[in-house]
Motif scaffolding. Structure first.
Motif, PDB file in Angstrom:
ATOM      1  N   UNK A  32       7.783   0.873  -0.641  1.00 30.68           N
ATOM      2  CA  UNK A  32       6.701   1.539   0.084  1.00 30.68           C
ATOM      3  C   UNK A  32       6.637   3.017  -0.273  1.00 30.68           C
ATOM      4  N   UNK A  33       7.801   3.659  -0.441  1.00 31.81           N
ATOM      5  CA  UNK A  33       7.805   5.063  -0.849  1.00 31.81           C
ATOM      6  C   UNK A  33       7.186   5.231  -2.233  1.00 31.81           C
ATOM      7  N   UNK A  34       7.499   4.308  -3.134  1.00 35.85           N
ATOM      8  CA  UNK A  34       6.900   4.372  -4.470  1.00 35.85           C
ATOM      9  C   UNK A  34       5.402   4.126  -4.395  1.00 35.85           C
ATOM     10  N   UNK A  48       0.776  -4.432  -4.496  1.00 39.65           N
ATOM     11  CA  UNK A  48      -0.671  -4.641  -4.389  1.00 39.65           C
ATOM     12  C   UNK A  48      -1.137  -4.519  -2.948  1.00 39.65           C
ATOM     13  N   UNK A  49      -0.396  -5.134  -2.029  1.00 39.11           N
ATOM     14  CA  UNK A  49      -0.776  -5.064  -0.604  1.00 39.11           C
ATOM     15  C   UNK A  49      -0.717  -3.635  -0.098  1.00 39.11           C
ATOM     16  N   UNK A  50       0.367  -2.910  -0.435  1.00 37.98           N
ATOM     17  CA  UNK A  50       0.493  -1.522   0.013  1.00 37.98           C
ATOM     18  C   UNK A  50      -0.643  -0.660  -0.521  1.00 37.98           C
ATOM     19  N   UNK A  51      -0.968  -0.807  -1.807  1.00 41.70           N
ATOM     20  CA  UNK A  51      -2.000   0.041  -2.413  1.00 41.70           C
ATOM     21  C   UNK A  51      -3.393  -0.263  -1.873  1.00 41.70           C
ATOM     22  N   UNK A  52      -3.706  -1.536  -1.718  1.00 37.41           N
ATOM     23  CA  UNK A  52      -5.041  -1.857  -1.207  1.00 37.41           C
ATOM     24  C   UNK A  52      -5.227  -1.351   0.223  1.00 37.41           C
ATOM     25  N   UNK A  53      -4.168  -1.346   1.014  1.00 33.08           N
ATOM     26  CA  UNK A  53      -4.265  -0.826   2.377  1.00 33.08           C
ATOM     27  C   UNK A  53      -4.373   0.691   2.390  1.00 33.08           C
ATOM     28  N   UNK A  54      -3.582   1.367   1.564  1.00 34.24           N
ATOM     29  CA  UNK A  54      -3.622   2.824   1.542  1.00 34.24           C
ATOM     30  C   UNK A  54      -4.918   3.364   0.947  1.00 34.24           C
ATOM     31  N   UNK A  55      -5.445   2.665  -0.049  1.00 25.25           N
ATOM     32  CA  UNK A  55      -6.621   3.149  -0.767  1.00 25.25           C
ATOM     33  C   UNK A  55      -7.917   2.524  -0.271  1.00 25.25           C
ATOM     34  N   UNK A  56      -7.824   1.577   0.652  1.00 21.64           N
ATOM     35  CA  UNK A  56      -9.012   0.886   1.177  1.00 21.64           C
ATOM     36  C   UNK A  56      -9.854   0.319   0.039  1.00 21.64           C
TER      37      UNK A  56
END
Length: 246
Positions: A200-202, A116-124
């Motif tokens: 993170x790669x996923x 969730x943290x990775x996606x929210x940061x990448x997708x803003x």
């Protein structure tokens, strides 16, 4: 003047109290000498056992709602690793449960929170799972089933996951598979960090899929009958990932 001498307690009672005190002292010594547990997380720092940096001064801010949102559902992991203790491979068919090396929370929760943290940061954007949100805002639900979560100390960390991105408004869904084998060094910190890097790669692949779904959704007609036939983009191409839209 004569004073009466207080009666002596029974000898057995005194002896029992002495045994109880000695036993309590032994228990306390054993507790002090037992090794302390180390706790790990898949958060950005890789390990909860690392010294914490001083917390910055608290600030409060309100961000504008993004144009679309995500929903990261709870994540399933294999039963043999769904426990707080780290479970490491000692061979193709053997594992070892480490009582002193533990996850800060259950592995499924650790993976969901990190993803969730990775996606929210990448997708803003923001993760609205379990939170009310406007019906007019597009939402993309991310689901994941981790089929293998293997920890090989001094060798590699492996995550084999089937995941999907579903448009809540049109029910179009993309289903893909990612297999990431991340080399690691010696030590359990390196092993946990290997899982973090693999995840993170996923997350990069999942973020690409969400972007592709959002792009198709924005170009499709607004009628409900047309949205039922929204085309599904192909899974993002990346080493170690396979899948098809459905």
């Amino acid at each position: 003047m004569m004073f009466a001498r207080p009666p002596r307690p029974p000898r057995g009672l005194v002896r029992g109290a002495m045994y109880a005190g000695a036993l309590a002292a032994l228990v306390a010594m054993a507790a002090c000498s037992s090794p302390s547990s180390r706790f790990y997380t898949l958060g950005a720092d890789g390990s909860a056992a690392a010294p914490a940096a001083p917390a910055p001064l608290a600030t409060a801010r309100t961000l504008a709602a993004p144009g679309w949102m995500i929903e990261v559902a709870p994540i399933d992991v294999p039963p043999q690793v769904a426990k707080n203790q780290l479970v490491v491979q000692t061979g193709p068919t053997q594992v070892r449960v480490l009582e002193e090396e533990r996850w800060a929370s259950l592995p499924g929760d650790e993976i969901r929170r990190a993803l969730s943290t990775d996606l929210t940061q990448q997708l803003d954007t923001i993760d609205v799972y379990g939170t009310a949100h406007p019906n007019a805002t597009p939402v993309y639900r991310v689901s994941m089933n981790v089929q293998r979560f293997e920890s090989w100390p001094g060798s590699h960390a492996l995550i084999d996951a089937v995941w999907s991105v579903r448009s809540v408004s049109s029910n179009a869904v993309m289903t893909c598979r990612s297999v990431v084998n991340q080399p690691v060094g010696e030590g359990y910190d390196a092993l946990v960090d290997g899982h973090r890097q693999a995840l993170q790669q996923i997350s990069v692949q999942v973020a690409s899929a969400v972007k592709a779904m959002a792009a198709v959704n924005s170009q499709s007609p607004s009628s409900s009958s047309a949205k039922a036939n929204v085309p599904v983009p192909a899974c993002p191409s990346a080493a170690g990932s396979t899948g098809t839209g459905a």
